[in-house]
Design an enzyme around this catalytic site. Sequence first.
Site, PDB file in Angstrom:
ATOM      1  N   ASP A   8      -8.869 -10.226  -2.633  1.00 34.25           N
ATOM      2  CA  ASP A   8      -8.996 -11.596  -3.118  1.00 34.25           C
ATOM      3  C   ASP A   8     -10.107 -12.261  -2.300  1.00 34.25           C
ATOM      4  O   ASP A   8     -10.818 -11.610  -1.522  1.00 34.25           O
ATOM      5  CB  ASP A   8      -7.646 -12.343  -3.063  1.00 34.25           C
ATOM      6  CG  ASP A   8      -7.219 -12.752  -1.656  1.00 34.25           C
ATOM      7  OD1 ASP A   8      -7.908 -12.360  -0.674  1.00 34.25           O
ATOM      8  OD2 ASP A   8      -6.200 -13.451  -1.520  1.00 34.25           O
ATOM      9  N   CYS A  65      -6.445  -8.838   1.446  1.00 33.03           N
ATOM     10  CA  CYS A  65      -6.362 -10.282   1.209  1.00 33.03           C
ATOM     11  C   CYS A  65      -6.455 -10.935   2.576  1.00 33.03           C
ATOM     12  O   CYS A  65      -6.842 -10.284   3.548  1.00 33.03           O
ATOM     13  CB  CYS A  65      -5.102 -10.659   0.421  1.00 33.03           C
ATOM     14  SG  CYS A  65      -3.531 -10.433   1.259  1.00 33.03           S
ATOM     15  N   THR A  67      -4.271 -11.954   4.826  1.00 29.62           N
ATOM     16  CA  THR A  67      -3.435 -11.291   5.833  1.00 29.62           C
ATOM     17  C   THR A  67      -3.113  -9.837   5.482  1.00 29.62           C
ATOM     18  O   THR A  67      -2.609  -9.103   6.325  1.00 29.62           O
ATOM     19  CB  THR A  67      -2.084 -12.022   5.962  1.00 29.62           C
ATOM     20  OG1 THR A  67      -1.452 -11.990   4.669  1.00 29.62           O
ATOM     21  CG2 THR A  67      -2.270 -13.462   6.430  1.00 29.62           C
ATOM     22  N   HIS A  98       3.548  10.345   7.708  1.00 33.15           N
ATOM     23  CA  HIS A  98       4.986  10.234   7.429  1.00 33.15           C
ATOM     24  C   HIS A  98       5.300   9.598   6.085  1.00 33.15           C
ATOM     25  O   HIS A  98       6.366   9.850   5.521  1.00 33.15           O
ATOM     26  CB  HIS A  98       5.682   9.413   8.526  1.00 33.15           C
ATOM     27  CG  HIS A  98       5.812  10.159   9.818  1.00 33.15           C
ATOM     28  ND1 HIS A  98       6.629   9.737  10.839  1.00 33.15           N
ATOM     29  CD2 HIS A  98       5.211  11.295  10.267  1.00 33.15           C
ATOM     30  CE1 HIS A  98       6.546  10.587  11.852  1.00 33.15           C
ATOM     31  NE2 HIS A  98       5.682  11.544  11.543  1.00 33.15           N
ATOM     32  N   HIS A 133       9.690  14.450   5.680  1.00 36.00           N
ATOM     33  CA  HIS A 133       9.167  13.166   5.190  1.00 36.00           C
ATOM     34  C   HIS A 133       9.169  13.123   3.664  1.00 36.00           C
ATOM     35  O   HIS A 133       9.353  12.064   3.077  1.00 36.00           O
ATOM     36  CB  HIS A 133       7.759  12.933   5.748  1.00 36.00           C
ATOM     37  CG  HIS A 133       7.717  12.998   7.241  1.00 36.00           C
ATOM     38  ND1 HIS A 133       8.408  12.098   8.029  1.00 36.00           N
ATOM     39  CD2 HIS A 133       7.121  13.874   8.085  1.00 36.00           C
ATOM     40  CE1 HIS A 133       8.221  12.413   9.304  1.00 36.00           C
ATOM     41  NE2 HIS A 133       7.449  13.487   9.367  1.00 36.00           N
TER      42      HIS A 133
HETATM   43  C1  RB5 Z   1      -5.062 -16.800   0.189  1.00 39.06           C
HETATM   44  O1  RB5 Z   1      -5.315 -18.052   0.766  1.00 39.06           O
HETATM   45  C2  RB5 Z   1      -4.048 -16.044   1.033  1.00 39.06           C
HETATM   46  O2  RB5 Z   1      -2.789 -16.585   0.857  1.00 39.06           O
HETATM   47  C3  RB5 Z   1      -4.062 -14.573   0.665  1.00 39.06           C
HETATM   48  O3  RB5 Z   1      -5.333 -14.062   0.859  1.00 39.06           O
HETATM   49  C4  RB5 Z   1      -3.142 -13.694   1.467  1.00 39.06           C
HETATM   50  O4  RB5 Z   1      -3.308 -13.876   2.828  1.00 39.06           O
HETATM   51  C5  RB5 Z   1      -1.729 -13.705   1.063  1.00 39.06           C
HETATM   52  O5  RB5 Z   1      -0.880 -12.952   1.595  1.00 39.06           O
END
Ligand code: RB5
Length: 144
Positions: A8, A65, A67, A98, A133
């Site tokens: 994203d 994304c 995080t 694993h 596994h």
């Molecule tokens: C977008 O702002 C953010 O929420 C997305 O990139 C991600 O971190 C969501 O888990």
Amino acid sequence: MKLAIGSDHGAYELKEELKTWLKDHSYDFEDIGTFNGERCDYPQVAKTLAEKIQAGTADRGILLCGTGIGISIAANKFDGIRCALAHDHYTAQMSRQHNDANVLAMGGRVLGPEVAKDVLQAWLTTDFEGDRHQRRLDQIKSFE
Ligand code: RB5
């Protein structure tokens, strides 16, 4: 091995960095977007990539994304997807040895590009160990 990579807006720049690394290391990959830094919804990116793996048009995938959390949660809703969120070398290796992770998720707001490349290389070059596994993966599969 055919790869697909998607992100994203929160990891668009990291995706571009990793694409350069993949090209430099002669990996065959498809960029499934996003194609600019404008805000978009990570579940749709996860869906596109998961469906490519389900259809066999990609063998493994990389999802990014902000995080790595949201996109990994979304990807793991799809049958046959084993998406591992990994921000370090050891976890990336173990997710292959694993868990036979077929998708790697990382956060563009968590990792700098050099650490992300190291994590990616570990994940791409480590094989699944099978044996006990596989039995555990079969149990996970039975939950689908
Ligand atoms: C977008 O702002 C953010 O929420 C997305 O990139 C991600 O971190 C969501 O888990």
